[in-house]
Design an enzyme around this catalytic site. Structure first.
Site, PDB file in Angstrom:
ATOM      1  N   LYS A  77     -76.907 -34.988 -46.762  1.00 44.95           N
ATOM      2  CA  LYS A  77     -77.900 -35.960 -47.704  1.00 44.95           C
ATOM      3  C   LYS A  77     -78.736 -36.522 -46.887  1.00 44.95           C
ATOM      4  O   LYS A  77     -78.448 -36.862 -45.786  1.00 44.95           O
ATOM      5  CB  LYS A  77     -76.646 -36.851 -48.189  1.00 44.95           C
ATOM      6  CG  LYS A  77     -77.635 -37.728 -49.357  1.00 44.95           C
ATOM      7  CD  LYS A  77     -76.144 -38.834 -49.831  1.00 44.95           C
ATOM      8  CE  LYS A  77     -76.580 -39.551 -50.910  1.00 44.95           C
ATOM      9  NZ  LYS A  77     -75.440 -40.451 -51.287  1.00 44.95           N
ATOM     10  N   SER A 152     -75.091 -40.445 -56.507  1.00 48.46           N
ATOM     11  CA  SER A 152     -76.483 -40.136 -55.749  1.00 48.46           C
ATOM     12  C   SER A 152     -76.304 -38.956 -54.883  1.00 48.46           C
ATOM     13  O   SER A 152     -77.679 -38.558 -54.561  1.00 48.46           O
ATOM     14  CB  SER A 152     -76.883 -41.281 -55.108  1.00 48.46           C
ATOM     15  OG  SER A 152     -76.003 -41.601 -53.955  1.00 48.46           O
ATOM     16  N   SER A 176     -70.722 -41.923 -55.318  1.00 51.29           N
ATOM     17  CA  SER A 176     -71.579 -40.984 -54.874  1.00 51.29           C
ATOM     18  C   SER A 176     -71.135 -39.677 -54.261  1.00 51.29           C
ATOM     19  O   SER A 176     -71.951 -38.615 -54.064  1.00 51.29           O
ATOM     20  CB  SER A 176     -72.997 -41.397 -54.154  1.00 51.29           C
ATOM     21  OG  SER A 176     -73.309 -42.179 -55.020  1.00 51.29           O
TER      22      SER A 176
HETATM   23  N1  GLN Z   1     -73.471 -45.051 -58.767  1.00 55.14           N
HETATM   24  C1  GLN Z   1     -73.416 -46.195 -58.025  1.00 55.14           C
HETATM   25  C2  GLN Z   1     -74.596 -46.900 -57.824  1.00 55.14           C
HETATM   26  O1  GLN Z   1     -75.584 -46.675 -58.317  1.00 55.14           O
HETATM   27  C3  GLN Z   1     -72.661 -45.406 -56.663  1.00 55.14           C
HETATM   28  C4  GLN Z   1     -73.800 -44.991 -55.788  1.00 55.14           C
HETATM   29  C5  GLN Z   1     -73.282 -44.620 -54.424  1.00 55.14           C
HETATM   30  O2  GLN Z   1     -72.181 -44.452 -54.499  1.00 55.14           O
HETATM   31  N2  GLN Z   1     -74.288 -44.432 -53.502  1.00 55.14           N
HETATM   32  O3  GLN Z   1     -74.577 -48.045 -56.968  1.00 55.14           O
END
Ligand code: GLN
Length: 489
Positions: A77, A152, A176
């Protein structure tokens, strides 16, 4: 060759049966064919990858020792710092940022002789559940290109599902890794907070963030965890191994857990759509058939997880993102009329809408007068959630629940409604608030032929057992072997 898992490929390369160069070239062939549709990657490192692969082949041929991931093409990532290429974090503000050092997890992949082929797309600063918040590009779900890959870590998950790499690293602040793994029909593990170093991971919510593997199988996840787990003196929140030893996660992977007790939280799971509930029930039935005992539990505070998470995560983010000021590094506005505008215009021009929204929410929650009402309150709720897990884990080895309320949703469906997007994180965020490990494994498909994931949560630092539990299911079922049909394939 593209049907091998990372572990199979590694074994065959080490045995001299396949050359890493051939395997890596084959991956780049696939990237050329499918990446224009999938959009998983922000940057691709073909020359560097082919050169490393050729070196590894020479070392294997010369009988020299090679690392645990020798010759295996992996992606990461794009929020992990690398000395090669840019580290964009999916943001215009870091589009041209070149890190002066490698993240520890990246160093460990390199030391294990993995081939780093690409850096993958993500929601800007890892804020989102669909990868639609990327400031740089759109990634689509390989199972249905009109749908999101989740987020994400949508780029890494789509890349693994489309076999544009053999395995990937994602990061998980509130789901994510697990949620995009579920949406893309692959395996994703969020390790215990402190198990994997965060050094060199661009910070979002520092008390929640954790790096972990996204792979085709549980076995591959164990292999990658073997490489990246462990204490790092450069990260004060990584845990000392005398307190929580790292073990060989592959060694006992095939030993089923005896007298397995699984907790389910029926009232909580009832919030998922019918097909997700059906897949969960069928997965639990597989464990029952294997001799597991299933108990129903209540976890009353999970209902407050979203509210607590979106206060804590945004508060931490508002502080972490203060460093992007147009002065230290990253994007700088071209036409400031004074030095205040260097800050304000740089941030206004380069941060996306969602990032700005969260900085404002977090700043508000931390401001004097509101700190006690919001931030402190959220921390108290976090303790109660942690307490729910501690109490339940006294009675069982693991908890099973959905990963997300639905399978992958349509591109554009939730992007204009941030609250709907936040609500879709209901099943994943409590693991981050409690710091416990959680895995998503493929457990079925819905009526639109979209993958559904099973989430398994276990107590802190029990990744070995968690992976063994996941593996028991993987050996009984073939969901993980299904692959999306891509254009022209
Ligand atoms: N969807 C969650 C957020 O928007 C988790 C994102 C993540 O785990 N980086 O914060």
């Amino acid at each position: 060759m593209d049907n091998l898992t990372a572990k199979q490929l590694r074994d065959q390369i080490a045995a001299g049966q396949i050359s890493s160069l051939e395997a890596t070239k084959a991956v780049f062939e696939r990237i050329k064919r499918f990446e224009p549709t999938i959009g998983a990657y922000i940057s691709i490192y073909e020359d560097q990858a082919l050169k490393t692969a050729a070196d590894i082949d020479c070392r294997v041929a010369a009988g020299e020792p090679v690392g645990q991931l020798a010759g295996v093409p992996v992606s990461i990532k794009d929020n992990m710092c690398t000395t090669f290429g840019a580290t964009t974090c999916g943001s215009k503000i870091l589009e041209n940022f070149h890190a002066p050092y490698n993240a520890t997890a990246v160093e460990k992949l390199l030391a294990a002789d993995a081939i780093l082929i690409a850096k993958a797309n993500m929601d800007e600063f890892a804020m989102g559940s669909s990868t639609e918040n990327s400031g740089l590009k759109q990634t689509v779900n390989p199972w249905d290109t009109t749908r999101v890959p989740g987020g994400s870590s949508g780029g890494p998950a789509a890349a693994v599902a489309a076999r544009l790499c053999y395995a990937a690293l994602g990061s998980d602040t509130g789901g994510s890794i697990r949620q995009p793994a579920s949406f893309c029909g692959v395996v994703g593990l969020k390790p215990t907070y402190g198990r994997v170093s965060r050094y060199g991971l661009v910070a979002y919510g520092s008390s929640l963030d954790q790096i972990g593997p996204i792979t085709q199988t549980v076995e591959d996840t164990a292999l990658i965890l073997n490489v990246i787990a462990g204490h790092d003196p450069a990260d004060s929140t990584s845990v000392d191994e005398t307190m929580a030893p790292v073990c060989d996660y592959l060694e006992k992977l095939d030993q089923p857990v005896e007298d397995l007790r699984i907790a389910i939280v029926p009232q909580f799971a009832a919030g998922a759509d019918e097909q997700v509930q059906k897949a969960l029930n069928e997965a639990v039935a597989v464990y029952k058939k294997l001799g597991a005992e299933i108990i129903d539990v209540e976890m009353p505070h999970l209902d407050y997880a979203i509210a607590a998470y979106y206060v804590i995560a945004t508060a931490e983010a508002s502080s972490n993102l203060a460093r992007y000021d147009g002065v230290h590094y990253g994007y700088r506005t071209e036409s400031p009329s004074d030095y205040i505008e260097v800050y304000s215009k740089s941030r206004a021009e380069a941060f996306g809408e969602e990032v700005k929204r969260r900085i404002m929410l977090g700043t508000y929650a931390l401001s004097s007068g509101y700190y006690d009402a919001y931030y402190l309150k959220a921390l108290k709720v976090r303790s109660l959630i942690r307490g729910d897990f501690t109490r339940v884990f006294e009675k069982c080895d693991c908890i099973m629940m959905p990963v997300a309320p639905t399978a992958a949703f349509k591109i554009g469906e939730k992007v204009d409604d941030p609250l709907q997007m936040y609500l879709s994180d209901i099943y994943t965020i409590s693991a981050n608030l409690a710091g416990i490990p959680g895995i998503s494994i493929p457990c079925g498909f819905d009526e639109n032929d979209l993958p559904i994931g099973l989430q398994i949560l276990s107590p802190t630092f029990t990744e070995d057992k968690l992976l063994r539990i996941a593996r028991m299911y993987e050996k009984e079922t073939d969901w993980h072997t299904r692959k999306p049909k891509l254009n022209h394939e």
